[in-house]
Design a protein around this motif. Structure first.
Motif, PDB file in Angstrom:
ATOM      1  N   ASN A 263       0.825  -1.202   0.000  1.00  0.00           N
ATOM      2  CA  ASN A 263       0.000   0.000   0.000  1.00  0.00           C
ATOM      3  C   ASN A 263       0.870   1.268   0.000  1.00  0.00           C
ATOM      4  OD1 ASN A 263      -2.555   1.423   0.287  1.00  0.00           O
ATOM      5  ND2 ASN A 263      -1.854   1.913   2.349  1.00  0.00           N
ATOM      6  N   ALA A 264       1.947   1.257   0.810  1.00  0.00           N
ATOM      7  CA  ALA A 264       2.846   2.424   0.871  1.00  0.00           C
ATOM      8  C   ALA A 264       3.440   2.712  -0.507  1.00  0.00           C
ATOM      9  CB  ALA A 264       3.963   2.180   1.885  1.00  0.00           C
ATOM     10  N   ALA A 265       3.841   1.651  -1.209  1.00  0.00           N
ATOM     11  CA  ALA A 265       4.405   1.814  -2.558  1.00  0.00           C
ATOM     12  C   ALA A 265       3.352   2.407  -3.495  1.00  0.00           C
ATOM     13  CB  ALA A 265       4.890   0.470  -3.089  1.00  0.00           C
ATOM     14  N   TYR A 266       2.155   1.844  -3.445  1.00  0.00           N
ATOM     15  CA  TYR A 266       1.082   2.303  -4.334  1.00  0.00           C
ATOM     16  C   TYR A 266       0.750   3.772  -4.073  1.00  0.00           C
ATOM     17  CZ  TYR A 266      -3.366   2.582  -6.787  1.00  0.00           C
ATOM     18  OH  TYR A 266      -4.376   2.958  -7.640  1.00  0.00           O
ATOM     19  N   GLN A 267       0.636   4.122  -2.780  1.00  0.00           N
ATOM     20  CA  GLN A 267       0.277   5.504  -2.435  1.00  0.00           C
ATOM     21  C   GLN A 267       1.355   6.494  -2.860  1.00  0.00           C
ATOM     22  OE1 GLN A 267      -2.704   6.123  -1.568  1.00  0.00           O
ATOM     23  NE2 GLN A 267      -3.350   4.070  -1.007  1.00  0.00           N
ATOM     24  N   SER A 268       2.602   6.033  -2.992  1.00  0.00           N
ATOM     25  CA  SER A 268       3.696   6.938  -3.368  1.00  0.00           C
ATOM     26  C   SER A 268       3.753   7.194  -4.884  1.00  0.00           C
ATOM     27  CB  SER A 268       5.045   6.378  -2.900  1.00  0.00           C
ATOM     28  OG  SER A 268       5.501   5.350  -3.775  1.00  0.00           O
ATOM     29  N   LEU A 269       3.052   6.363  -5.666  1.00  0.00           N
ATOM     30  CA  LEU A 269       3.113   6.508  -7.129  1.00  0.00           C
ATOM     31  C   LEU A 269       2.262   7.688  -7.600  1.00  0.00           C
ATOM     32  CD1 LEU A 269       2.760   2.758  -8.249  1.00  0.00           C
ATOM     33  CD2 LEU A 269       4.868   4.095  -8.098  1.00  0.00           C
ATOM     34  N   THR A 270       2.696   8.296  -8.699  1.00  0.00           N
ATOM     35  CA  THR A 270       1.886   9.365  -9.293  1.00  0.00           C
ATOM     36  C   THR A 270       0.814   8.732 -10.184  1.00  0.00           C
ATOM     37  OG1 THR A 270       3.273   9.508 -11.277  1.00  0.00           O
ATOM     38  CG2 THR A 270       3.924  10.871  -9.386  1.00  0.00           C
ATOM     39  N   LYS A 271      -0.193   9.539 -10.511  1.00  0.00           N
ATOM     40  CA  LYS A 271      -1.255   9.040 -11.412  1.00  0.00           C
ATOM     41  C   LYS A 271      -0.659   8.571 -12.730  1.00  0.00           C
ATOM     42  CE  LYS A 271      -5.519  11.228  -9.944  1.00  0.00           C
ATOM     43  NZ  LYS A 271      -6.063  12.580  -9.765  1.00  0.00           N
ATOM     44  N   GLU A 272       0.318   9.334 -13.193  1.00  0.00           N
ATOM     45  CA  GLU A 272       0.973   9.023 -14.468  1.00  0.00           C
ATOM     46  C   GLU A 272       1.650   7.649 -14.426  1.00  0.00           C
ATOM     47  OE1 GLU A 272       3.197  12.284 -17.317  1.00  0.00           O
ATOM     48  OE2 GLU A 272       3.917  11.911 -15.298  1.00  0.00           O
ATOM     49  N   GLN A 273       2.376   7.409 -13.334  1.00  0.00           N
ATOM     50  CA  GLN A 273       3.073   6.120 -13.186  1.00  0.00           C
ATOM     51  C   GLN A 273       2.063   4.969 -13.112  1.00  0.00           C
ATOM     52  OE1 GLN A 273       5.131   7.416  -9.663  1.00  0.00           O
ATOM     53  NE2 GLN A 273       7.132   7.354 -10.655  1.00  0.00           N
ATOM     54  N   CYS A 281      -0.532  -4.219 -17.031  1.00  0.00           N
ATOM     55  CA  CYS A 281      -1.184  -5.214 -16.173  1.00  0.00           C
ATOM     56  C   CYS A 281      -1.919  -4.514 -15.038  1.00  0.00           C
ATOM     57  CB  CYS A 281      -0.156  -6.198 -15.597  1.00  0.00           C
ATOM     58  SG  CYS A 281       1.047  -5.458 -14.482  1.00  0.00           S
ATOM     59  N   LYS A 282      -2.703  -5.288 -14.308  1.00  0.00           N
ATOM     60  CA  LYS A 282      -3.402  -4.730 -13.149  1.00  0.00           C
ATOM     61  C   LYS A 282      -2.433  -4.574 -11.981  1.00  0.00           C
ATOM     62  CE  LYS A 282      -8.084  -6.331 -14.077  1.00  0.00           C
ATOM     63  NZ  LYS A 282      -9.102  -7.331 -13.720  1.00  0.00           N
ATOM     64  N   ILE A 283      -2.804  -3.734 -11.029  1.00  0.00           N
ATOM     65  CA  ILE A 283      -1.991  -3.530  -9.821  1.00  0.00           C
ATOM     66  C   ILE A 283      -2.721  -4.158  -8.634  1.00  0.00           C
ATOM     67  CG2 ILE A 283      -1.101  -1.806  -8.203  1.00  0.00           C
ATOM     68  CD1 ILE A 283      -0.709   0.098 -10.589  1.00  0.00           C
ATOM     69  N   LEU A 284      -1.969  -4.848  -7.813  1.00  0.00           N
ATOM     70  CA  LEU A 284      -2.526  -5.431  -6.586  1.00  0.00           C
ATOM     71  C   LEU A 284      -1.675  -4.924  -5.426  1.00  0.00           C
ATOM     72  CD1 LEU A 284      -4.677  -7.707  -5.885  1.00  0.00           C
ATOM     73  CD2 LEU A 284      -2.734  -9.237  -5.692  1.00  0.00           C
ATOM     74  N   TYR A 285      -2.308  -4.354  -4.408  1.00  0.00           N
ATOM     75  CA  TYR A 285      -1.498  -3.862  -3.288  1.00  0.00           C
ATOM     76  C   TYR A 285      -2.144  -4.219  -1.956  1.00  0.00           C
ATOM     77  CZ  TYR A 285      -4.755   0.129  -3.589  1.00  0.00           C
ATOM     78  OH  TYR A 285      -5.870   0.911  -3.650  1.00  0.00           O
ATOM     79  N   ALA A 286      -1.293  -4.363  -0.937  1.00  0.00           N
ATOM     80  CA  ALA A 286      -1.755  -4.725   0.399  1.00  0.00           C
ATOM     81  C   ALA A 286      -0.982  -3.914   1.422  1.00  0.00           C
ATOM     82  CB  ALA A 286      -1.525  -6.219   0.636  1.00  0.00           C
ATOM     83  N   SER A 287      -1.591  -3.668   2.563  1.00  0.00           N
ATOM     84  CA  SER A 287      -0.932  -2.893   3.611  1.00  0.00           C
ATOM     85  C   SER A 287       0.104  -3.756   4.332  1.00  0.00           C
ATOM     86  CB  SER A 287      -1.979  -2.402   4.612  1.00  0.00           C
ATOM     87  OG  SER A 287      -1.309  -1.773   5.678  1.00  0.00           O
ATOM     88  N   LEU A 288       1.356  -3.299   4.319  1.00  0.00           N
ATOM     89  CA  LEU A 288       2.456  -4.054   4.939  1.00  0.00           C
ATOM     90  C   LEU A 288       3.281  -3.134   5.846  1.00  0.00           C
ATOM     91  CD1 LEU A 288       3.619  -5.977   1.723  1.00  0.00           C
ATOM     92  CD2 LEU A 288       2.241  -6.910   3.591  1.00  0.00           C
ATOM     93  N   ASP A 289       2.620  -2.178   6.487  1.00  0.00           N
ATOM     94  CA  ASP A 289       3.339  -1.116   7.207  1.00  0.00           C
ATOM     95  C   ASP A 289       4.286  -1.640   8.285  1.00  0.00           C
ATOM     96  OD1 ASP A 289       1.840   0.465   5.594  1.00  0.00           O
ATOM     97  OD2 ASP A 289       0.552   1.305   7.153  1.00  0.00           O
ATOM     98  N   ILE A 290       3.814  -2.587   9.086  1.00  0.00           N
ATOM     99  CA  ILE A 290       4.648  -3.090  10.194  1.00  0.00           C
ATOM    100  C   ILE A 290       5.812  -3.915   9.642  1.00  0.00           C
ATOM    101  CG2 ILE A 290       4.692  -4.716  12.148  1.00  0.00           C
ATOM    102  CD1 ILE A 290       3.341  -2.262  13.055  1.00  0.00           C
ATOM    103  N   ILE A 291       5.518  -4.757   8.661  1.00  0.00           N
ATOM    104  CA  ILE A 291       6.570  -5.592   8.064  1.00  0.00           C
ATOM    105  C   ILE A 291       7.626  -4.711   7.403  1.00  0.00           C
ATOM    106  CG2 ILE A 291       7.035  -7.271   6.204  1.00  0.00           C
ATOM    107  CD1 ILE A 291       4.335  -8.622   7.032  1.00  0.00           C
ATOM    108  N   GLU A 292       7.186  -3.664   6.717  1.00  0.00           N
ATOM    109  CA  GLU A 292       8.139  -2.755   6.076  1.00  0.00           C
ATOM    110  C   GLU A 292       8.989  -2.025   7.107  1.00  0.00           C
ATOM    111  OE1 GLU A 292       5.952  -1.558   1.894  1.00  0.00           O
ATOM    112  OE2 GLU A 292       5.357  -0.484   3.696  1.00  0.00           O
ATOM    113  N   ALA A 293       8.350  -1.523   8.163  1.00  0.00           N
ATOM    114  CA  ALA A 293       9.075  -0.721   9.153  1.00  0.00           C
ATOM    115  C   ALA A 293      10.102  -1.563   9.905  1.00  0.00           C
ATOM    116  CB  ALA A 293       8.098  -0.085  10.129  1.00  0.00           C
ATOM    117  N   CYS A 294       9.674  -2.704  10.406  1.00  0.00           N
ATOM    118  CA  CYS A 294      10.593  -3.518  11.217  1.00  0.00           C
ATOM    119  C   CYS A 294      11.525  -4.366  10.357  1.00  0.00           C
ATOM    120  CB  CYS A 294       9.817  -4.452  12.137  1.00  0.00           C
ATOM    121  SG  CYS A 294       8.897  -3.586  13.385  1.00  0.00           S
ATOM    122  N   GLY A 295      11.018  -4.854   9.245  1.00  0.00           N
ATOM    123  CA  GLY A 295      11.812  -5.771   8.431  1.00  0.00           C
ATOM    124  C   GLY A 295      12.666  -5.079   7.390  1.00  0.00           C
TER     125      GLY A 295
END
Length: 311
Positions: A263-273, A281-295
């Motif tokens: 989700n963090a990656a998706y939210q950082s993208l511009t509309k153009e990107q 292709c389609k985009i699939l995203y999921a929230s991984l905030d804790i895994i990203e922060a600690c891992g």
């Protein structure tokens, strides 16, 4: 060879936390002082389960293996660093920088895959390089353009040039070698894994060219991608910090392609990107905030692609 697969191996964490041994050169990790370790693990498990459900909901075949409490493996949720699976039936085991990450290697993973009808022909084991403090952390360090038989690697303390070249000789890939950097407290430091700053899909590539400080190297990498007909979608260093480079293209039901990210990656993208990606292709995203922060890793690191033939 196929660039994408429908089958993904994922390891469900049981004692996830920030790994003090990897934090020395993974500058994406953060200490979450306000959360108890048990809370961090519970939240990470919830993120993991929701992520797996999202992948399965579009027909991606996810094989989940539960981690064990013993030995202590806080980073087990990132299996793509210690193992990779190839269409030839080869399985590769990689030398890991952090001593406690070496404990993630498990033979029973192969038994589980064989029980599910996959064929393992040969095991290529590079792990003895650890004795010489030489490391190459799987598809974290190596981005494979399987179809065009090229392998991209940003050298770092976790990606040794000679061992990478040996891997390329063994698997008949052309090595594309460069250095990638990020700014940490005003200094340029090596990015620990190639897969946080680039992703290669069937018809496009997402890359932070700004991370490649050497102009000649930058040009060489981009030319190699263009030569193989990839549309290049550029991302910024700030987007890399949000794990926008840590993406993987996978196949769902009816061979439909998805670019998977957090989700963090998706939210950082511009509309153009986003529009550029969605042309392919389609985009699939999921929230991984804790895994990203600690891992200090994200969606791509959590998926080990299974290309093994069916027995």
């Amino acid at each position: 060879m196929n660039q994408t697969t429908n089958t993904i191996l994922m390891i469900r964490p049981v004692a996830f936390r920030m790994n003090e041994q990897t934090a020395v050169n993974n500058y994406y990790q953060k200490v979450l002082d306000d959360l108890l370790p048990a809370t961090v693990n519970t939240k990470a498990q919830a993120e993991f389960d929701a992520y797996v459900e999202k992948l399965r909901s579009v027909g991606i075949n996810v094989i989940v293996v539960d981690d064990t409490l013993e030995p202590d493996t806080p980073d087990s949720v990132f299996p793509n660093n210690w193992i990779s699976f190839h269409e030839s039936g080869d399985v590769v085991l990689y030398p890991m920088f952090a001593e406690n990450r070496r404990l993630e290697r498990r033979e029973d993973v192969l038994d589980i895959l064989e029980e599910k009808g996959f064929q393992v022909n040969d095991i290529m084991d590079y792990t003895s390089a650890e004795e010489d403090n030489i490391f190459l952390e799987g598809t974290g360090s190596i981005i494979l353009d399987r179809e065009n038989e090229k392998a991209y690697c940003a050298l770092s303390p976790r990606a040794d040039e000679e061992l990478f070249i040996e891997f390329c000789e063994d698997f008949e890939y052309t090595p594309i070698i460069f250095e990638a950097f990020q700014t940490v407290n005003g200094e340029r430091k090596h990015i620990y894994h190639t897969n946080v700053m680039m992703c290669i899909a069937e018809t496009f590539a997402v890359i932070c060219a700004d991370c490649i400080d050497d102009k000649a190297e930058r040009k060489m990498v981009l030319n190699n991608l263009r030569e193989n007909g990839k549309e290049i979608i550029l991302i910024t260093e700030n987007q890399v910090n949000n794990f926008a480079g840590n993406m993987l293209q996978v196949r769902g039901a009816n061979d439909e392609l998805f670019l998977v990210m957090s989700n963090a990656a998706y939210q950082s993208l511009t509309k153009e990107q986003i529009l550029k990606i969605e042309k392919h292709c389609k985009i699939l995203y999921a929230s991984l905030d804790i895994i990203e922060a600690c891992g200090g890793g994200s969606a791509r690191c959590m998926m080990a692609e299974v290309f093994l033939p069916k027995a």
